[in-house]
Design a protein around this motif. Structure first.
Motif, PDB file in Angstrom:
ATOM      1  N   PHE A 139       1.070  -5.304  10.318  1.00 33.80           N
ATOM      2  CA  PHE A 139      -0.279  -5.099   9.799  1.00 33.80           C
ATOM      3  C   PHE A 139      -1.282  -5.777  10.743  1.00 33.80           C
ATOM      4  O   PHE A 139      -1.082  -6.925  11.151  1.00 33.80           O
ATOM      5  CB  PHE A 139      -0.412  -5.709   8.412  1.00 33.80           C
ATOM      6  CG  PHE A 139      -0.207  -4.723   7.286  1.00 33.80           C
ATOM      7  CD1 PHE A 139       0.155  -3.413   7.539  1.00 33.80           C
ATOM      8  CD2 PHE A 139      -0.382  -5.114   5.970  1.00 33.80           C
ATOM      9  CE1 PHE A 139       0.343  -2.516   6.504  1.00 33.80           C
ATOM     10  CE2 PHE A 139      -0.204  -4.223   4.929  1.00 33.80           C
ATOM     11  CZ  PHE A 139       0.157  -2.913   5.198  1.00 33.80           C
ATOM     12  N   ASN A 140      -2.375  -5.069  11.054  1.00 40.37           N
ATOM     13  CA  ASN A 140      -3.406  -5.687  11.858  1.00 40.37           C
ATOM     14  C   ASN A 140      -4.274  -6.590  10.978  1.00 40.37           C
ATOM     15  O   ASN A 140      -4.067  -6.709   9.770  1.00 40.37           O
ATOM     16  CB  ASN A 140      -4.254  -4.639  12.584  1.00 40.37           C
ATOM     17  CG  ASN A 140      -4.917  -3.667  11.622  1.00 40.37           C
ATOM     18  OD1 ASN A 140      -5.309  -4.045  10.516  1.00 40.37           O
ATOM     19  ND2 ASN A 140      -5.060  -2.424  12.036  1.00 40.37           N
ATOM     20  N   LYS A 141      -5.262  -7.231  11.592  1.00 42.33           N
ATOM     21  CA  LYS A 141      -6.085  -8.199  10.867  1.00 42.33           C
ATOM     22  C   LYS A 141      -6.812  -7.551   9.696  1.00 42.33           C
ATOM     23  O   LYS A 141      -6.895  -8.132   8.599  1.00 42.33           O
ATOM     24  CB  LYS A 141      -7.094  -8.845  11.810  1.00 42.33           C
ATOM     25  CG  LYS A 141      -7.910  -9.975  11.171  1.00 42.33           C
ATOM     26  CD  LYS A 141      -8.866 -10.598  12.168  1.00 42.33           C
ATOM     27  CE  LYS A 141      -9.563 -11.808  11.567  1.00 42.33           C
ATOM     28  NZ  LYS A 141     -10.323 -11.457  10.350  1.00 42.33           N
ATOM     29  N   ALA A 142      -7.328  -6.330   9.891  1.00 44.46           N
ATOM     30  CA  ALA A 142      -8.061  -5.655   8.810  1.00 44.46           C
ATOM     31  C   ALA A 142      -7.142  -5.378   7.622  1.00 44.46           C
ATOM     32  O   ALA A 142      -7.536  -5.540   6.461  1.00 44.46           O
ATOM     33  CB  ALA A 142      -8.672  -4.357   9.333  1.00 44.46           C
ATOM     34  N   GLN A 143      -5.913  -4.955   7.912  1.00 39.98           N
ATOM     35  CA  GLN A 143      -4.977  -4.672   6.834  1.00 39.98           C
ATOM     36  C   GLN A 143      -4.572  -5.951   6.106  1.00 39.98           C
ATOM     37  O   GLN A 143      -4.464  -5.968   4.869  1.00 39.98           O
ATOM     38  CB  GLN A 143      -3.744  -3.965   7.401  1.00 39.98           C
ATOM     39  CG  GLN A 143      -4.026  -2.548   7.890  1.00 39.98           C
ATOM     40  CD  GLN A 143      -2.870  -1.981   8.697  1.00 39.98           C
ATOM     41  OE1 GLN A 143      -2.360  -2.625   9.607  1.00 39.98           O
ATOM     42  NE2 GLN A 143      -2.461  -0.772   8.369  1.00 39.98           N
ATOM     43  N   GLN A 144      -4.361  -7.013   6.859  1.00 41.39           N
ATOM     44  CA  GLN A 144      -3.997  -8.269   6.204  1.00 41.39           C
ATOM     45  C   GLN A 144      -5.171  -8.820   5.395  1.00 41.39           C
ATOM     46  O   GLN A 144      -4.983  -9.392   4.320  1.00 41.39           O
ATOM     47  CB  GLN A 144      -3.526  -9.283   7.250  1.00 41.39           C
ATOM     48  CG  GLN A 144      -2.196  -8.896   7.891  1.00 41.39           C
ATOM     49  CD  GLN A 144      -1.618  -9.993   8.765  1.00 41.39           C
ATOM     50  OE1 GLN A 144      -1.872 -11.166   8.558  1.00 41.39           O
ATOM     51  NE2 GLN A 144      -0.826  -9.603   9.752  1.00 41.39           N
ATOM     52  N   ASP A 145      -6.391  -8.630   5.910  1.00 40.72           N
ATOM     53  CA  ASP A 145      -7.559  -9.083   5.161  1.00 40.72           C
ATOM     54  C   ASP A 145      -7.728  -8.311   3.856  1.00 40.72           C
ATOM     55  O   ASP A 145      -8.211  -8.859   2.857  1.00 40.72           O
ATOM     56  CB  ASP A 145      -8.827  -8.924   6.010  1.00 40.72           C
ATOM     57  CG  ASP A 145      -8.916  -9.965   7.119  1.00 40.72           C
ATOM     58  OD1 ASP A 145      -8.153 -10.950   7.061  1.00 40.72           O
ATOM     59  OD2 ASP A 145      -9.725  -9.776   8.052  1.00 40.72           O
ATOM     60  N   ALA A 146      -7.319  -7.029   3.864  1.00 40.20           N
ATOM     61  CA  ALA A 146      -7.403  -6.225   2.641  1.00 40.20           C
ATOM     62  C   ALA A 146      -6.480  -6.772   1.558  1.00 40.20           C
ATOM     63  O   ALA A 146      -6.770  -6.647   0.362  1.00 40.20           O
ATOM     64  CB  ALA A 146      -7.046  -4.771   2.956  1.00 40.20           C
ATOM     65  N   LEU A 147      -5.378  -7.389   1.977  1.00 35.84           N
ATOM     66  CA  LEU A 147      -4.464  -8.001   1.004  1.00 35.84           C
ATOM     67  C   LEU A 147      -4.998  -9.324   0.479  1.00 35.84           C
ATOM     68  O   LEU A 147      -4.725  -9.707  -0.660  1.00 35.84           O
ATOM     69  CB  LEU A 147      -3.107  -8.260   1.672  1.00 35.84           C
ATOM     70  CG  LEU A 147      -2.193  -7.077   1.956  1.00 35.84           C
ATOM     71  CD1 LEU A 147      -1.033  -7.521   2.824  1.00 35.84           C
ATOM     72  CD2 LEU A 147      -1.684  -6.488   0.658  1.00 35.84           C
ATOM     73  N   LEU A 148      -5.753 -10.014   1.319  1.00 33.42           N
ATOM     74  CA  LEU A 148      -6.128 -11.390   1.026  1.00 33.42           C
ATOM     75  C   LEU A 148      -6.872 -11.532  -0.302  1.00 33.42           C
ATOM     76  O   LEU A 148      -6.539 -12.397  -1.120  1.00 33.42           O
ATOM     77  CB  LEU A 148      -6.974 -11.942   2.175  1.00 33.42           C
ATOM     78  CG  LEU A 148      -7.387 -13.403   2.077  1.00 33.42           C
ATOM     79  CD1 LEU A 148      -6.163 -14.307   2.000  1.00 33.42           C
ATOM     80  CD2 LEU A 148      -8.250 -13.784   3.280  1.00 33.42           C
ATOM     81  N   GLY A 149      -7.878 -10.667  -0.519  1.00 30.16           N
ATOM     82  CA  GLY A 149      -8.668 -10.778  -1.749  1.00 30.16           C
ATOM     83  C   GLY A 149      -7.823 -10.570  -2.994  1.00 30.16           C
ATOM     84  O   GLY A 149      -7.957 -11.308  -3.981  1.00 30.16           O
TER      85      GLY A 149
END
Length: 429
Positions: free
Chosen positions: A111-121
């Motif tokens: 997963f790239n940073k954007a995909q991982q950030d989507a999980l974070l929230g």
């Protein structure tokens, strides 16, 4: 009994454990009192990252953890999931279901940073419980913000005994295999080829059974059959036998011969065969001095750094470090001049026991100085260019040469400097 064998569902899938108690291996996480077992017993499942090689149960454990705490389970693969698909899963939570779903992300390191950030929230709010699986070190492949909200657990490859248990369980419990008369003689060989990967071991067993002579009774699954079905996909590599030394030799000679492609190939064969990464790194440190030496002193520095890095990081990431250093060493200038020099000096030292000349001895007491210790020694830093021509060998060895400058740019530069020093000293006398 007929030995015909046909299965639409792969054996490895059919043998997937259906409870945590049925999992073979990972006792450090699943035994009584172990971390994951305690979580299940408490009915609490936080977001976690499962880190380990392929085929050792990450997906299965994720499914069974979710089932054990009664939570809905959604499985995604980072290989074919974009941000849009990921958000659809995150937004699909049933408002009447107060239990947050378990979202399993296989290969989460992809997963790239954007995909991982989507999980974070979603993880932070508790809308989902994340279980990520990765073969890479999560410290380097998962965002720090996401990693800090997950507990990380390392899974270990299965031992040879555990692989044997997996194979025997398949033969005795699988609804297809238990109808066959199977004589499994290749447990050890399959374990060698599988390298702790239960899925690979079961795939090998299944392929061997499908390939065996159906007229045989019992079906004999021996090393010869396994060797044939494995072919080049699974290369036999005896880390304790002759092939071990053959491949080490091939690796070293490829680097010495300045062929990076061959060097990478032989090293890959060793790694795939289960050779410890730090063993390879140690050999490269030796090679950097023996075959490159002062033609490029940085080679030894890089090889030594690689050894330390490999020891601290481990596989599978260590392959990247080893790949870099092998290419660097293979494409570096070569010289064995210092290797030859120390060998020549050692050979002479075994036969010669000449005393240290008096002017080179350390006259630390008055008696020593009266006996001539240190007398006549010229301190080089007191002279122009910090050099003074004097003999440093025993009288009977004056003029002996061990080291010969090799014909590479760096050593020839050193030779030119030494020649200049001597010429300057002669002109100043």
């Amino acid at each position: 009994m007929s030995s015909s064998f046909h299965a639409d569902t792969p054996l490895a899938q059919r043998m997937r454990p259906t409870s945590l108690d049925a999992i073979i291996g990972q006792l450090h996480l699943l035994a009584t009192g172990a971390p994951l077992r305690r979580l299940v017993e408490q009915g609490h499942l936080p977001s976690i990252i499962l880190h380990g090689e392929a085929g050792i149960g990450k997906t299965t454990i994720a499914m069974l953890l979710a089932a054990a705490v009664g939570r809905p389970f959604h499985a995604l693969s980072a290989l074919n999931t974009g941000v849009k698909q990921l958000r659809e899963v995150l937004d699909s939570k049933d408002s009447l279901n107060f239990e947050s779903p378990v979202v399993f992300i296989d290969e989460i390191h992809r997963f790239n940073k954007a995909q991982q950030d989507a999980l974070l929230g979603a993880v932070e709010s508790g809308d989902i419980t994340l279980i990520g699986a990765t073969t890479e070190n999560p410290s380097f492949s998962v965002n720090n913000a996401l990693l800090s909200r997950c507990q990380v657990y390392r899974l270990e490859p299965l031992s040879a005994e555990q692989i044997a248990t997996v194979l025997q369980r398949a033969i005795t419990e699988d609804y297809q295999l238990k109808c066959l008369d199977i004589n499994l003689q290749a447990e050890h060989f399959i374990s060698e080829l599988a390298h702790g990967d239960a899925r690979k071991a079961l795939n090998l067993l299944e392929l061997a059974i499908q390939t065996a002579d159906p007229k045989q009774s019992p079906l004999i699954i021996d090393d010869a059959l396994i060797g044939r079905v494995a072919q080049t996909a699974l290369v036999r590599y005896d880390k304790d036998g002759e092939q071990h030394y053959d491949m080490v030799s091939a690796l070293i000679k490829s680097v010495r011969g300045s062929d990076p492609d061959a060097a990478l190939y032989w090293m890959a064969r060793m790694l795939v065969g289960g050779e410890p990464a730090d063993f390879i790194a140690r050999r490269l440190v030796i090679l950097a001095s023996e075959d490159i030496g002062n033609a490029n002193p940085n080679a030894l520095l890089l090889a030594d750094t690689a050894l330390r890095s490999v020891q601290s990081i481990g596989m599978p990431e260590a392959r990247i470090i080893l790949g870099q250093v092998v290419v660097y060493l293979a494409t570096s200038a070569k010289s064995n001049s210092t290797y030859n020099a120390i060998n020549a000096a050692m050979t002479l030292a075994e036969k010669d026991a000449s005393p240290v000349p008096l002017h080179l001895r350390n006259g630390v007491t008055k008696l020593m100085r009266n006996e001539g210790y240190g007398k006549g020694y010229a301190y080089p830093h007191h002279y122009p260019n910090h050099y003074y021509p004097q003999s440093y060998l025993p009288d009977n060895l004056v003029g002996t040469r061990f080291y010969e400058f090799a014909d590479n740019q760096r050593e020839q530069h050193s030779k030119q400097f030494m020649d200049w020093l001597k010429n300057q000293a002669a002109s100043n006398q």
